[in-house]
Design a protein around this motif. Structure first.
Motif: not given
Length: 311
Positions: A113-139
């Motif tokens: 219900i609020e923007p997250q501290v989004l942590v991604g390791q390895s493949l998860g890190g690049l996925t997290a970056a894609a999320v932050a780029s596409a939906r800045p309101d969530l991160v």
């Protein structure tokens, strides 16, 4: 509270928590049905809405974060990426970060219900970056762990592909543990048994198989010439290409790169991150690639500090 039994996926938590001298928070598994019929599965730590979301690397699953999540003592969401853990495999075999990010975005829309501290390791890190780029309101903050776009990770995955190129099913989990230890994977036998438990499942015929899709794709891709294979060339490894730089430079959230000193990201790679994303922070941690397993306390302290900082 978690009810721990011998067959529960949460049965390891009380012992882990006791060793760490922390309480065991409420933990539950949650599942979302996606528009294409697949299921996305995750673990939810704590009884309040998540403030931290954790994304694992290729061939792992949400439980790789268990120790880190226990040390965090923060409401957290640990997602099984598509093709991993209890989340459905993709029929199109597309496990590229931007494709995985679409599932994560849907999860954040439904489970937070609020923007997250989004942590991604390895493949998860690049996925997290894609999320932050596409939906800045969530991160709110982005933390990538031992990965940068375009990084040559061939040495690590090559060893893993050799490991996974063998049988994809086994008579027992003990047999699978023996194979993992013969390749030098895991730490103590107890640690390896825990990892195998979370990364495998027992089929209806009693055989044990890997949960994550990459193991099966690796075996198909490395099948002998002339053998039947439905896996395209390279399908055994996730796509870790340079397009992720665009995601990082477009992200509005503050960015921290955690570099494992014995991992995949070199000091030069960290410098390249700072050149491309001057506002980023790079922090070196004495750990191997799976920092959440080899230096969980240092990683948890870093995440907690970010979570507690003013938004």
């Amino acid at each position: 509270m978690v009810v721990a039994t011998e067959t529960s996926e949460f049965s390891y938590l009380p012992h882990q928590a006791q060793a760490l001298n922390v309480p065991v928070p409420p933990v539950e598994r949650v599942v979302l049905r996606l528009a294409d019929g697949r299921e996305l599965s995750a673990l939810r730590f704590g009884d309040a809405p998540p403030v931290v979301t954790l994304l694992h690397g290729a061939g792992l699953n949400a439980h790789t974060w268990d120790t880190t999540a226990l040390l965090l003592q923060q409401p957290a969401l640990l997602i099984d990426l598509a093709g991993h853990g209890d989340s459905s495999w993709r029929d199109d075999l597309d496990y590229s970060p931007r494709t995985l990010a679409r599932d994560v975005i849907f999860a954040l829309e439904n489970w937070t219900i609020e923007p997250q501290v989004l942590v991604g390791q390895s493949l998860g890190g690049l996925t997290a970056a894609a999320v932050a780029s596409a939906r800045p309101d969530l991160v709110r903050e982005l933390i990538t762990v031992d990965i940068t776009p375009g990084l040559d990770t061939s040495a690590g995955p090559a060893a893993l592909r050799e490991f996974y190129a063998g049988p994809t099913d086994f008579a027992s989990r003990d047999e699978l543990v023996d194979r993992a230890m013969s390749f030098g994977l895991g730490g103590s036998r107890a640690d390896t048994e825990r990892g195998v438990f979370f990364n495998s499942r027992i089929r209806a015929d009693g055989r044990v198989e890997w949960k994550h899709h990459f193991a099966h794709l690796a075996a198909q891709a490395m099948a002998p010439a002339g053998a039947s294979s439905t896996a395209p060339d390279g399908a055994a490894a996730p796509i870790l290409d340079a397009t992720g730089w665009d995601d990082l430079t477009n992200a509005e959230a503050p960015i921290t790169l955690v570099r494992a000193t014995s991992g995949f990201v070199s000091e030069a790679d960290g410098d390249e991150m700072l050149r491309r994303v001057p506002a980023a922070h790079v922090i070196a941690v004495d750990a191997s690639h799976n920092v959440q397993e080899t230096a969980p306390r240092e990683l948890a302290d870093l995440i907690r500090a970010v979570a507690h900082s003013p938004a």
